[in-house]
Design an enzyme around this catalytic site. Structure first.
Site, PDB file in Angstrom:
ATOM      1  N   GLY A 141      24.907  42.639  34.985  1.00  0.00           N
ATOM      2  CA  GLY A 141      24.511  44.303  35.119  1.00  0.00           C
ATOM      3  C   GLY A 141      22.476  43.908  35.444  1.00  0.00           C
ATOM      4  O   GLY A 141      21.946  42.384  35.170  1.00  0.00           O
ATOM      5  N   CYS A 168      26.477  37.481  31.147  1.00  0.00           N
ATOM      6  CA  CYS A 168      25.092  37.635  30.987  1.00  0.00           C
ATOM      7  C   CYS A 168      24.481  38.777  30.317  1.00  0.00           C
ATOM      8  O   CYS A 168      24.239  38.725  29.832  1.00  0.00           O
ATOM      9  CB  CYS A 168      25.620  37.618  33.283  1.00  0.00           C
ATOM     10  SG  CYS A 168      23.810  37.430  33.991  1.00  0.00           S
ATOM     11  N   TYR A 169      24.359  39.476  31.688  1.00  0.00           N
ATOM     12  CA  TYR A 169      23.247  41.150  30.801  1.00  0.00           C
ATOM     13  C   TYR A 169      23.791  40.667  29.601  1.00  0.00           C
ATOM     14  O   TYR A 169      23.366  41.328  28.288  1.00  0.00           O
ATOM     15  CB  TYR A 169      22.911  41.678  31.441  1.00  0.00           C
ATOM     16  CG  TYR A 169      22.402  43.097  31.032  1.00  0.00           C
ATOM     17  CD1 TYR A 169      20.945  43.230  30.462  1.00  0.00           C
ATOM     18  CD2 TYR A 169      23.371  44.295  30.656  1.00  0.00           C
ATOM     19  CE1 TYR A 169      20.321  44.274  29.970  1.00  0.00           C
ATOM     20  CE2 TYR A 169      22.502  45.360  29.101  1.00  0.00           C
ATOM     21  CZ  TYR A 169      21.634  44.895  29.302  1.00  0.00           C
ATOM     22  OH  TYR A 169      20.913  46.223  28.445  1.00  0.00           O
ATOM     23  N   HIS A 213      28.274  33.894  35.638  1.00  0.00           N
ATOM     24  CA  HIS A 213      29.849  34.371  35.817  1.00  0.00           C
ATOM     25  C   HIS A 213      31.240  34.132  35.904  1.00  0.00           C
ATOM     26  O   HIS A 213      31.443  33.901  36.979  1.00  0.00           O
ATOM     27  CB  HIS A 213      29.331  35.286  37.037  1.00  0.00           C
ATOM     28  CG  HIS A 213      27.866  36.023  36.939  1.00  0.00           C
ATOM     29  ND1 HIS A 213      28.669  37.897  36.580  1.00  0.00           N
ATOM     30  CD2 HIS A 213      26.332  36.068  36.941  1.00  0.00           C
ATOM     31  CE1 HIS A 213      27.435  38.030  36.766  1.00  0.00           C
ATOM     32  NE2 HIS A 213      26.111  37.021  37.116  1.00  0.00           N
ATOM     33  N   GLU A 239      33.801  35.263  36.765  1.00  0.00           N
ATOM     34  CA  GLU A 239      34.628  36.103  37.444  1.00  0.00           C
ATOM     35  C   GLU A 239      34.430  35.751  38.509  1.00  0.00           C
ATOM     36  O   GLU A 239      34.879  35.936  39.891  1.00  0.00           O
ATOM     37  CB  GLU A 239      34.294  37.542  37.002  1.00  0.00           C
ATOM     38  CG  GLU A 239      33.486  37.963  37.667  1.00  0.00           C
ATOM     39  CD  GLU A 239      32.371  38.031  36.717  1.00  0.00           C
ATOM     40  OE1 GLU A 239      31.904  37.713  35.820  1.00  0.00           O
ATOM     41  OE2 GLU A 239      30.650  38.757  36.796  1.00  0.00           O
ATOM     42  N   ASP A 299      47.516  56.171  50.231  1.00  0.00           N
ATOM     43  CA  ASP A 299      47.618  56.771  48.824  1.00  0.00           C
ATOM     44  C   ASP A 299      47.955  57.967  48.578  1.00  0.00           C
ATOM     45  O   ASP A 299      48.844  57.956  47.181  1.00  0.00           O
ATOM     46  CB  ASP A 299      45.517  57.017  48.769  1.00  0.00           C
ATOM     47  CG  ASP A 299      45.174  55.922  48.550  1.00  0.00           C
ATOM     48  OD1 ASP A 299      45.314  54.569  48.823  1.00  0.00           O
ATOM     49  OD2 ASP A 299      43.192  55.510  49.157  1.00  0.00           O
ATOM     50  N   LYS A 327      43.337  49.389  45.423  1.00  0.00           N
ATOM     51  CA  LYS A 327      44.307  49.037  46.856  1.00  0.00           C
ATOM     52  C   LYS A 327      45.528  48.392  47.012  1.00  0.00           C
ATOM     53  O   LYS A 327      46.520  48.438  46.734  1.00  0.00           O
ATOM     54  CB  LYS A 327      43.576  48.855  47.773  1.00  0.00           C
ATOM     55  CG  LYS A 327      43.768  50.097  49.396  1.00  0.00           C
ATOM     56  CD  LYS A 327      43.580  50.885  50.003  1.00  0.00           C
ATOM     57  CE  LYS A 327      44.375  51.473  50.556  1.00  0.00           C
ATOM     58  NZ  LYS A 327      43.951  52.957  51.075  1.00  0.00           N
TER      59      LYS A 327
END
Ligand code: XMP
Length: 513
Positions: free
Chosen positions: A55, A82-83, A169, A171, A227, A369
């Site tokens: 963050g 991280c944060y 990170h 990810e 959707d 999606k």
């Protein structure tokens, strides 16, 4: 067997949705929650692990988001990123060094302990860092498990409690061992089985919808887009004809769209579908209107009126179903707003649930999606419905610059049809995020045979994008652009010039209005 779930606590990092994607790729369901979620609302039996996200805040700032400290005594493995790592350190009694300079970009990572989280991670690899503060002193019970030149405690662990922190990170694709690290956390540390699939999602959701709706009726506004179509077929599987779908033809649709919707949903999927031709009402209300936002408002209001009228004629209805997706849900409640929050407000034909006093059913609200498309495939929906480009609620009205009339809609429908069918024929449609034509409020001089013409000009627009927030114009080969232009000018009466839009977003937008 209890459902297994990973919780991701959202401290506002731009990468949070990536964490969720990575966990789900391991066939484990995960949910992103705001920092202030009530701990008593979760069922510890189904939570296999918690990830504290990165963050933008500093743990020292007044507004620094915190989470409930009781999460540290649930006996559930936790990984801070991280944060998240810094917060964990601070909340558990460690010390975080304040910094005024951010470390940003690729950083060499040296692993010093290869147990669990870093199993199969090479001793030396590249990681992605983006931080100001860093952990200076670890809380009691923790040991360092990785370092980098600028960050001596680049990762730490308390192997007894299964708590981990990484300053980088995992990810992000630039972190070479990122996938392995997330897999290790999910599989080895949290011991997730990884049996979440679209099939299991469908089965669970069908059961949930049945339980929620009971004997009551549910209505859904079917637009024909991905959707609402997938939501309709899924809910139909759960409650059959108690789902009433309403398709409103507002006169601003693409060529044969209404026909195709009836064919597929009424005939093929046997949905309880009410098709309403309200095109005259919409076009009447739009008559003489030129200003884009005014067009949007009129269309939104007319839609609500038509929908409401039809819903009342159905009799008692308790629920309204919508095809809301996960990114919308996360963005709408994000503590930090997010850039999309403001851009998207005009995109929703809002007001329905509030006005009609209906409870919401949103079966896709935890999906991204591409997961919705997978659900659609699992439900045997045709690829051309699942791969459809987005189409704005106000339809052709925001693609006809100036006044919207039936004649102008008809011209644009034909132009759009030639453009899109050529892209499909040339195998370009699926490579493009969105393509459409725009009818301009100008005329140009041309010659056809020996005749001078004075006819409409159209622009064609095709963009590549990931999410519509930013976009670039698609590099369609010249010879294909030539074919598109020839077909439009030769086959559509009333058009004698085609221009290709070569602007990116920002500073332009995707639509012209
Ligand atoms: P812009 O033009 O803002 O569009 O770059 C981004 C995406 O949103 C769609 N769009 C809309 N969708 N109602 C909608 O439902 C609207 O008023 C609207 N305006 C734009 C646009 O087609 C693109 O996919």
């Amino acid at each position: 067997m209890a459902r297994e779930k990973i919780l991701i606590i959202d401290f506002g990092s731009q990468y949070n949705q990536l964490i969720a994607r990575k966990v789900r790729e391991l066939n484990v369901f995960c949910e992103i929650l705001p920092p202030d979620f009530p701990v008593e609302s979760i069922d510890p039996a189904e939570i296999k692990g918690i990830i504290l996200s990165g963050g933008p805040a500093s743990v020292y700032s007044k507004a620094a988001p915190r989470c409930d400290e009781r999460i540290f005594s649930l006996g559930i493995p936790i990984m801070g990123i991280c944060y998240g790592m810094q917060l964990m350190s601070k909340m558990l009694g460690g010390d975080v060094a304040k910094s005024h300079q951010r470390e940003y970009g690729r950083a060499p990572l040296t692993v010093t302990d290869h147990k669990l989280l870093f199993k199969d991670v090479p001793k030396a690899s590249v990681s992605w860092m983006s931080h100001g503060d860093k952990v200076r002193r670890m809380p009691k019970g923790f040991i360092r498990i990785a370092r980098s030149p600028n960050t001596s405690i680049a990762a730490f662990a308390d192997f007894k409690r299964n708590f981990f922190g990484v300053q980088f990170h995992p990810e992000v694709a630039h972190t070479q061992a990122g996938k392995t690290i997330i897999r290790n956390f999910v599989r080895l540390v949290c011991r997730c089985r990884g049996d979440w699939s679209m099939k299991s999602f469908i089965n669970e959701t069908v059961a949930d919808i049945r339980a929620a709706a009971g004997p009551d009726r549910v209505i859904l506004g079917l637009s024909g887009g991905v959707d609402s179509s997938v939501a309709a077929v899924l809910i139909n599987k759960a409650i059959g004809r108690r789902l009433v779908c309403i398709f409103v033809d507002n006169g601003l649709l693409r060529k044969d769209e209404g026909k195709a919707v009836k064919e597929l949903f009424q005939k093929h999927f046997k949905l309880n579908l009410h098709c309403i031709d309200a095109s005259k009402e919409f076009l009447n209300n739009l008559s003489g209107v030129i200003e884009p936002e005014k067009k949007r408002k009129i269309i939104g209001r007319t839609f609500i009126k038509v929908f409401d009228r039809e819903a009342k004629s159905i009799g008692r209805v308790k629920y309204l179903a919508q095809g809301t997706l996960y990114p919308d849900l996360i963005e709408s409640r994000s503590v930090f707003g997010g850039p999309s929050a403001t851009i998207k407000t005009h995109h929703n034909v809002g007001g329905l649930p509030k006005k009609m006093n209906l409870k919401l059913i949103e079966p896709l609200k935890y999906l991204f999606k591409d997961e919705v498309r997978k659900v659609g495939r699992e439900l045997d929906m045709p690829p051309d419905v699942l791969g459809r480009h987005p189409f704005p609620g106000p339809g052709l009205a925001v693609r006809i610059l100036g006044e919207v009339t039936k004649e102008r809609c008809d011209i644009l429908r034909e132009v759009d049809d030639r453009f899109i069918s050529t892209l499909k024929r040339e195998n370009l449609y699926d490579k493009i995020w969105q393509a459409f034509a725009v009818l301009l409020p100008v005329k140009s001089v041309g010659v056809m045979g020996d005749e001078r013409t004075y006819e409409n000009v159209v622009a064609i627009r095709a963009v590549t994008s990931v999410d519509g927030m930013t976009a670039d114009w698609a590099r369609i080969p010249y010879d294909i652009l030539g074919k598109i232009s020839n077909r439009i000018i030769n086959e559509v009466k009333g058009v004698n010039r085609v221009a290709y839009d070569i602007s990116s977003k920002p500073p332009s937008t995707i639509e012209w209005e």
